[in-house]
Every structure is written in structure tokens, then in C-alpha cells.
Design a protein around this motif. Structure first.
Motif, PDB file in Angstrom:
ATOM      1  N   ASN A  19     -37.905  -7.679  -5.215  1.00 63.23           N
ATOM      2  CA  ASN A  19     -37.911  -6.214  -5.028  1.00 63.23           C
ATOM      3  C   ASN A  19     -39.042  -5.789  -4.108  1.00 63.23           C
ATOM      4  O   ASN A  19     -38.871  -4.956  -3.222  1.00 63.23           O
ATOM      5  CB  ASN A  19     -38.157  -5.439  -6.339  1.00 63.23           C
ATOM      6  CG  ASN A  19     -37.348  -5.900  -7.508  1.00 63.23           C
ATOM      7  OD1 ASN A  19     -37.909  -6.290  -8.521  1.00 63.23           O
ATOM      8  ND2 ASN A  19     -36.053  -5.879  -7.365  1.00 63.23           N
ATOM      9  N   LEU A  22     -38.643  -6.026  -0.455  1.00 64.97           N
ATOM     10  CA  LEU A  22     -37.884  -4.942   0.171  1.00 64.97           C
ATOM     11  C   LEU A  22     -38.749  -3.702   0.347  1.00 64.97           C
ATOM     12  O   LEU A  22     -38.641  -2.989   1.352  1.00 64.97           O
ATOM     13  CB  LEU A  22     -36.635  -4.634  -0.649  1.00 64.97           C
ATOM     14  CG  LEU A  22     -35.575  -5.741  -0.538  1.00 64.97           C
ATOM     15  CD1 LEU A  22     -34.507  -5.594  -1.605  1.00 64.97           C
ATOM     16  CD2 LEU A  22     -34.951  -5.755   0.853  1.00 64.97           C
ATOM     17  N   ARG A 202     -32.103  -2.736   2.579  1.00 63.23           N
ATOM     18  CA  ARG A 202     -31.984  -3.193   1.190  1.00 63.23           C
ATOM     19  C   ARG A 202     -31.387  -4.585   1.159  1.00 63.23           C
ATOM     20  O   ARG A 202     -31.143  -5.195   2.196  1.00 63.23           O
ATOM     21  CB  ARG A 202     -31.164  -2.184   0.380  1.00 63.23           C
ATOM     22  CG  ARG A 202     -29.770  -1.933   0.913  1.00 63.23           C
ATOM     23  CD  ARG A 202     -29.114  -0.794   0.135  1.00 63.23           C
ATOM     24  NE  ARG A 202     -27.806  -0.450   0.675  1.00 63.23           N
ATOM     25  CZ  ARG A 202     -27.073   0.551   0.240  1.00 63.23           C
ATOM     26  NH1 ARG A 202     -27.506   1.337  -0.730  1.00 63.23           N
ATOM     27  NH2 ARG A 202     -25.888   0.805   0.774  1.00 63.23           N
TER      28      ARG A 202
END
Ligand code: GLU
Length: 447
Positions: A19, A22, A202
Motif C-alpha cells: 500500500n 502506492l 493504483r
């Protein structure tokens, strides 16, 4: 048009390396373009979203230095989603469906057993008013699906290049749950449109969502952003990194593994790109080197050992000012630049500095196994003040007096002065140990 990007985690768990990579890529993209970076909490899943996870996300991003220019929380925006949903219902793009999860599973299983893709059959579109009245009288509440246009959906992805989907190959997505709550597929588009997001960067797990969401952008009259889908990180064996892998959470890398923020940023900014992974001490350097065109389509592998090696390389370069707080938090508030510079070449983690602090500032049981030689050496110890030249002056005199050289000269001195066979250069340690301790340790006393 100024660039605007967002990082949109769901606060349903701890951020892990996947995560936060990103987040970093979005942040670098924004800074490189002179644009702005939005932190958006996708918290419409009220059962699973937790305030402590939201706080954890902010803490992790702040620790990495990824400051946000704007902040939004989806749970603040239900009124807006309701208004958009009402408009989509009025225009016929959202239609009510009454199938239970069990019924949908049966439909899917039947299609799959016939070797057909499990696409929703739009049975609900064929219901008449009387059917709906009957179903609602049975106590069923509708969920609402978005009616996709059966046309091609195309975009040029900044990582994947040209992407093509057929609308007819996709299931009409559910946008509103039976309890009236909007789902991510809708809320994300409404936010991206309202907050004028220009680039959505993403993971590639969202590629099929993008095809659907492009049609939703068009239906709500929002400008379709540019998309970039990055391959997801895997572990060394090629397995995906699950959010639940606590050991790869940013919090555990920071608190348990002793990873420095710039080690993590240096690795994650370059992993899966054409650039070599090198230690960088500031995010500005990573901004200067960043280009989304360098991101490869190949799956990047995250190796915790590589991160630890990079952490060591970062520590070897970090100036004292950058670690003084961390040292103080470890109980080494008195540590100074001379101490840090002496020990940092031997550290993989800042916490290991405690061991060397104990060697220079606490009693050590010496390994004084050559007492006659050590006594001769002790007699030659210069008077203080000591500095970085003291070691050379002293051992030169010991060498001249005893005729010893190399390992025979240095190892007994190291073992007596530090109690260990290896460690930082004695040239740096000796002035920190000081004459009083040195003399006693050379005499075999714990000091
Ligand atoms: N909350 C979504 C996720 O965590 C955001 C995806 C997106 O960037 O649109 O997967």
C-alpha cells in the motif's frame, strides 16, 4: 490543468509495504509535477473501518514524510453520493435488483459449469412494476446495479500502455447495497470527479474496475482521469503480499525491524523500475529521479533482507542530526556526533547503537588474555586529551616497544578494550572509552 493525485486506503487494516508504495508513487508523481496530493480515507465499509487504522495510516505516511495537501473522508460525503445515485436512478443507469447472494451464487456456478464467463444476466432489467411490487411485498429490498454500455472501453495506461475492454464482457456492478449504502466503485468516482483528480495511480488489481469506472465517470459527467496501474509487489516466491501480513506492515518495519523511513522510501521508489536501488537520504532526491515511465510491467519482488541491507547503507551515511531523536528515544540522550560517527559503520539498525554505547560508556568485562603484553601497552598510554590521532600514536609506540604487528598487535588490544573481537574502528572508539577505563580494561578489570 494542475496535476492532482490521491492515495485512497481503506482504514480496515495496517498499511503494508504494498500500500505504502502506492502512496509514495502518487506523492512523488505529485511533487515532480508540482501538483497536489490528496489523502482520502475510503471508509464506507463501516463494519471493517476503524479509527485506529485511520490514525495508523496518517502516522505511517507522516513517518515517511509523505505529507498531504488535501484530506477527505468518504463517510463525510454520504449526502453527495445519495444525490448522484438519485440522478443515476432517474436516468435509468442504476436499476434495482432483488437476487439474494445465494441466488447470485447459483447463477454464477451455472454459467461457470457451462464454460461461460460469470457475467450478471440482467434478469432484473426484465422485471415489471408488478414483479417488483411482489418482491418487495415478500420483504426483499433492492440493491442497485449500474447499467454498463455494451461498447468498447479504452484508455492509455501510463504503465500498461493501451488497454481495451468490451463493456459486454463485464458484469453490471452493484453500486448501492441493499441497506442503501454506496459502494467503493461509485464513491471513488464521485470523489475523483468532485476533487478534480487528474491521475489515478493504483494497483493492477483495479484494472477491471477502471473499465467500469470510466463509464461511471461519463455517466456522472466527470472528467475521466489518466490511469496508471502498477503491478503488485510479491514476496520472494511470487506470492502476493496480503494486507494481513502483519510483519510487512509499515508499523512493524518501523517499530520492530528498526527500518529508517528513507530506507523504505529508497527501496519502494525504485522497486520495479529501471533505476538501480541506491540509498537516498531525502525524498527530494527521489522526486528528482522519479518518472512513472520507468515503472516496469514486470512483477516486483519485495525482499525484507534487501530492505535491511539498504537500511544499513542509509545509516552509514546519515548525519547525527538525523538520528539524535531516535538515539534519545533509545535512552542514549547523551550520545553525540563523535559517538554516532564512530559506531554507524557497524550498524544495520539504530537500536544496535546501544551495544556500542555500553562498550564506550558502561563497564565491560575485558577479554584480557595476554596480560604481559597488555601491561606493556598500558604503560605507553598517552596522557589525555585524546582525539582521533591517539590510537595511531599509541599503537605505534606499542609496536616499537614490543615488535608486534598486525593481528598480534591489534586483536589483544581490541579484546581488552571492548570485550569483543570485532567492532567499530578503535581509532574512533578509544577517545570515547577514555584513559581511566582503558587503563583498567588493559589490566583485566571490569570497567
Ligand atoms: N480504497 C481502494 C483500495 O484500497 C482504493 C483504490 C483506488 O485507488 O481507487 O483498494
Amino acid at each position: 490543468m494542475s496535476v492532482a493525485v490521491r492515495f485512497a486506503p481503506s482504514p480496515t487494516g495496517l498499511l503494508h509495504v504494498g500500500n505504502v508504495r502506492l502512496a509514495l508513487v502518487n506523492w512523488l508523481f505529485a511533487r515532480k509535477a508540482g501538483g497536489n496530493f490528496l489523502l482520502r480515507l475510503d471508509d464506507t465499509d463501516e463494519e471493517r473501518s476503524k479509527p485506529e487504522y485511520a490514525e495508523g495510516i496518517e502516522r505511517d505516511l507522516t513517518w515517511l514524510g509523505l505529507t498531504w495537501d488535501r484530506f477527505a473522508r468518504e463517510s463525510d460525503r454520504y449526502g453527495r453520493y445519495d444525490a448522484v445515485a438519485a440522478a443515476l436512478k432517474a436516468s435509468g443507469r442504476l436499476y434495482p435488483c432483488y437476487e439474494t447472494p445465494e441466488e447470485l451464487n447459483l447463477k454464477r456456478a451455472s454459467l461457470v459449469s457451462q464454460g461461460r464467463p460469470p457475467i450478471y444476466d440482467r434478469a432484473a432489467l426484465r422485471l415489471g412494476d408488478a414483479d417488483r411490487t411482489r418482491l418487495e411485498a415478500e420483504g426483499r429490498k433492492p440493491h442497485w446495479r449500474f447499467k454498463l454500455e455494451h461498447t468498447p472501453v479504452e484508455w492509455t495506461d501510463l504503465v500498461r500502455g493501451p488497454v481495451h475492454f468490451e463493456g459486454s464482457a463485464l458484469s453490471d456492478p452493484v453500486l448501492i447495497r441493499e441497506d442503501g449504502r454506496p459502494l467503493y466503485t461509485l464513491t471513488s468516482v464521485v470523489d475523483d470527479a468532485d476533487l478534480a483528480i487528474t491521475h489515478v495511480i493504483r494497483g493492477e488489481d483495479h484494472v477491471a474496475n477502471t473499465a467500469v469506472q470510466i463509464q461511471i465517470f461519463e455517466a456522472v459527467g466527470g472528467a475521466v482521469p489518466v490511469f496508471a496501474h502498477l503491478p503488485l509487489l510479491t514476496d520472494a516466491t511470487g506470492q502476493g503480499l496480503s494486507k494481513r501480513l502483519g510483519s510487512l506492515s509499515v508499523a512493524s518495519l518501523r517499530e520492530e525491524e528498526g527500518i529508517e523511513p528513507m530506507a523504505l522510501a529508497s527501496l519502494l521508489a525504485k522497486l520495479g523500475t529501471s533505476d538501480a536501488i541506491e540509498p537516498r537520504l531525502t525524498l527530494d532526491e527521489l522526486v528528482a529521479e522519479f518518472d512513472i515511465a520507468k515503472v516496469s510491467r514486470a512483477t516486483p519482488k519485495f525482499d525484507p533482507e534487501e530492505l535491511l541491507r539498504l537500511n544499513a547503507r542509509i545509516l552509514h551515511l546519515l548525519p547525527f542530526e538525523r538520528v539524535s531523536e531516535e538515539l534519545a528515544a533509545l535512552g542514549l540522550a547523551e550520545a553525540d556526533a563523535a559517538f554516532w560517527e564512530a559506531v554507524r559503520p557497524n550498524l544495520s539498525r539504530v537500536a544496535e547503537a546501544r551495544d556500542w554505547w555500553a562498550v564506550t560508556h558502561a563497564p565491560v568485562a575485558p577479554a584480557a588474555d595476554d596480560p604481559a603484553f597488555l601491561a606493556e601497552a598500558a604503560a605507553l598510554l598517552p596522557e589525555e586529551p585524546w582525539d582521533l590521532s591517539t590510537w595511531g600514536t599509541w599503537t605505534g609506540a606499542v609496536k616499537a616497544k614490543t615488535g608486534r604487528k598486525g593481528k598480534d598487535l591489534f586483536l589483544p588490544l581490541r579484546r581488552a578494550l571492548t570485550g569483543r573481537d570485532h567492532g567499530p574502528e578503535l581509532k574512533n572508539l578509544l577517545p570515547l572509552i577514555g584513559r581511566t577505563r582503558a587503563e583498567k580494561r588493559l589490566a583485566g578489570e571490569t570497567a
